[in-house]
Design an enzyme around this catalytic site. Structure first.
Site, mmCIF file in Angstrom:
data_model
loop_
_atom_site.group_PDB
_atom_site.id
_atom_site.type_symbol
_atom_site.label_atom_id
_atom_site.label_comp_id
_atom_site.label_asym_id
_atom_site.label_seq_id
_atom_site.Cartn_x
_atom_site.Cartn_y
_atom_site.Cartn_z
ATOM 1 N N ASN B 387 0.841 -1.100 -0.016
ATOM 2 C CA ASN B 387 -0.043 -0.132 0.067
ATOM 3 C C ASN B 387 0.791 1.345 -0.066
ATOM 4 O OD1 ASN B 387 -1.873 2.036 0.380
ATOM 5 N ND2 ASN B 387 -2.923 0.697 1.715
ATOM 6 N N ASP B 388 1.155 1.667 1.252
ATOM 7 C CA ASP B 388 1.966 2.972 1.306
ATOM 8 C C ASP B 388 3.416 3.070 0.315
ATOM 9 O OD1 ASP B 388 0.335 4.170 2.837
ATOM 10 O OD2 ASP B 388 1.199 3.177 4.652
ATOM 11 N N VAL B 389 4.208 1.919 -0.055
ATOM 12 C CA VAL B 389 5.188 1.732 -0.633
ATOM 13 C C VAL B 389 4.840 2.094 -2.060
ATOM 14 C CG1 VAL B 389 6.604 0.280 0.968
ATOM 15 C CG2 VAL B 389 5.211 -0.819 -1.016
ATOM 16 N N SER B 428 -0.563 3.682 7.700
ATOM 17 C CA SER B 428 -0.371 5.055 8.168
ATOM 18 C C SER B 428 -1.806 5.804 8.086
ATOM 19 C CB SER B 428 0.534 5.798 7.175
ATOM 20 O OG SER B 428 0.102 5.506 5.940
#
Lengths: 100, 461
Positions: B387-389, B428
């Site tokens: 996801n965040d990466v 996050s």
């Protein structure tokens, strides 16, 4: 071993660690961390010496726990690192279809 | 000339140190890595056996030593052989914590004895003791979190102040012991209790996604603690091995923190890597679902597919299915590559281990710098539980908490297929702008099931 010599050993070992690791590809980060985790299992020899020289029951109890933990660190670190490294194969080495 | 036990021990430790360094060196290339651990293992065996000859060991303590080694070995061997590859991060955290605990135990035995060592040696014993105890307590919490035994990240206002107070109190007691102002057993006990508590309270607020940095840091700390206790015992093998690990681990920790574009202090003290809490950015566009059959056709007729795995793949144990899927594509003439973000998963290199377990050859696996320019030429980027990466706001939105973090440029691919369990945001709590792009399609479901459906779809083409 005098204090100065020990300090030199410390300095050189620190640079050695940094140099040995600095060019490691990302794919080996886990085995390498796990491998270095195994290497600090050398604390086992220190724990053996500490327990060996223990006199009071308290010292013996703490020393015993120390040796037990250290042996766990060394053996566990070795087993998992070995298991992980065993799996890394390039496509040329025919390991592509390997199953467990 | 007869060789004294002392000479034999020192010579053996020298050999051990050489084997360790050579072993670690060999572990830094995939071709020689396997032999590296064997070399290091041989070094450990030599050192352990020869230490049994140590003249200071009293005969009555031999049974204790042997018993402790046997019990520790059996437990660790059994658990190490059984642990699943997906659970590797917590197992490594646990073994690492044990090493820290052992270093603290050495310090405790030395300090309880109450003999005068001189300030320098006492200070090193105390220093190694506190670092080892923090690493022990912290690693146990990291284990608990990764194993799912501790689900919440305990966080409250003023937490950092309380941690600082604990640290200050530990330093005061440790200082009193080191300077031999007061070496009463009660003071020593208080010092170790505080250090253990500090390790626990430091680690409790840190979220799961920050674990690669934390595990790596505690590994370095244990190394350092072992090195310091090596000075106390005048043991060159411990000084060298501990220090090498300490500096290597520090380097690795820096790499991890850099990959998240955060400082180590930020990871330890901001409590950011956890679900909830953070702001949710506004993203325009809509989520567009896709059926597995359509996604399968899209990939079957692609020239090039880049797979981006994340922690979701580990949770779903989907690595075997993903590789089966990839092999089908490769057989059809599609170029398949795997793109790994340095902090994907829960420990450094976590994804690489899982893919290796499934049998993916390492030359198909590329890291961030190698692969990022290739996304533009890829027909499909397949995101599995990451996801965040891959969140492009890290490049564009200055107000985002992840702004500046190097990401995989999956959004540059012609089509993006996202396998995702639900519609929630990443660790996050930040909405992922990638999912809302015109070229992105969402394939909802468990990663393993979704991969199985894709396999069916491609076989049906």
């Amino acid at each position: 071993m005098t204090g100065m010599v020990a300090l030199y050993i410390f300095m050189l070992a620190a640079f050695t660690g940094y140099e040995v690791i600095s060019r490691v590809p990302v794919i080996l980060h886990t085995p390498l961390m796990s491998g270095s985790n195994f290497v600090h299992g050398i604390v086992l020899v220190g724990a053996m010496v500490a327990l060996g020289g223990a006199h009071t029951p308290l010292e013996k109890a703490i020393g015993f726990v120390g040796v037990l933990l250290a042996a766990g660190n060394a053996v566990g670190g070795y087993v998992v690192t070995e298991r992980m490294l065993e799996m890394f194969k390039s496509s040329g080495s025919g390991g592509a279809r390997r199953t467990h | 000339m007869p060789v004294s036990a002392e000479t034999l021990i020192q010579a053996s430790y020298f050999v051990t140190a050489v084997l360790f360094i050579m072993g670690l060196k060999r572990m830094s290339s995939p071709r020689t890595a396997r032999s590296g651990i064997l070399w290091a293992g041989a070094g450990m065996l030599v050192a352990t056996l020869v230490t049994l000859l140590y003249p200071g060991i009293s005969t009555e303590n031999y049974p204790l030593i042997i018993a402790a080694i046997v019990v520790g070995t059996i437990l660790a061997w059994w658990s190490g052989k059984r642990v699943a590859m997906t659970d590797m991060p917590q197992m490594i955290a646990l073994y690492n914590g044990m090493g820290g605990g052992a270093a603290a135990a050495i310090a405790a035995v030395e300090l309880y004895r109450g003999e005068s060592h001189g300030y320098a040696v006492s200070s090193l014993a105390v220093l190694g003791g506190i670092i080892g105890a923090v690493s022990f307590g912290g690693s146990l919490i990291a284990f608990g979190k990764l194993q799912g035994l501790i689900n919440r990240s305990l966080r409250f206002p003023g937490q950092q102040v309380i941690n600082l107070l604990i640290l200050a109190a530990a330093i005061v007691l440790g200082g009193a012991v080191a300077l031999e102002l007061d070496t009463a057993p009660a003071v020593v006990t208080g010092f170790f209790v505080l250090a253990l508590v500090l390790g626990v309270t430091m680690t409790l607020p840190i979220g799961g996604a920050d674990m690669p940095v934390v595990i790596s840091l505690y590994n370095a700390l244990t190394g350092l603690a072992v090195g310091f206790e090596g000075f106390v015992l005048n043991n060159a093998a411990m000084i060298i091995a501990g220090t090498v690990v300490g500096s290597a681990g520090t380097l690795l920790t820096q790499l991890m923190a850099k990959a998240m574009n955060r400082s180590l202090g930020n990871v330890l003290f901001s409590g950011f890597g956890d679900t909830g809490g953070a702001t949710t950015g506004t993203v325009s566009g809509s989520l567009k679902p896709i059926e597995a059959s359509d996604a399968g056709v899209m990939m079957a007729f692609a020239q090039k597919v880049i797979v981006v795995p994340g922690y979701g793949m580990a949770v779903a144990q989907a690595q075997h299915k993903i590789w089966e899927l990839s092999q089908l594509l490769i057989d059809r003439g599609v170029t398949v590559k795997f793109a790994i973000h340095p902090v994907a998963g829960r420990m450094p290199g976590h994804m690489n281990v899982l893919l290796a377990e499934a049998g993916v050859p390492y030359d198909l696996i590329a890291d961030l710098d190698e692969i990022n320019s290739e996304f533009e030429t890829a027909d499909v980027a397949l995101i599995i539980g990451a996801n965040d990466v891959v969140n492009p706001v890290a490049r564009t939105d200055k107000s985002s908490p992840i702004y500046g973090m190097p990401i995989l440029n999956a959004d540059k691919a012609k089509n993006v297929i996202v396998i995702k369990r639900g519609k929630g945001a990443g660790f996050s709590g930040i909405e992922n702008a990638l999912f809302y792009l015109d070229n992105a399609r969402m394939l909802y479901g468990d990663a393993q099931k979704a991969a199985a459906e894709l396999i069916q779809a491609i076989k049906a083409v």
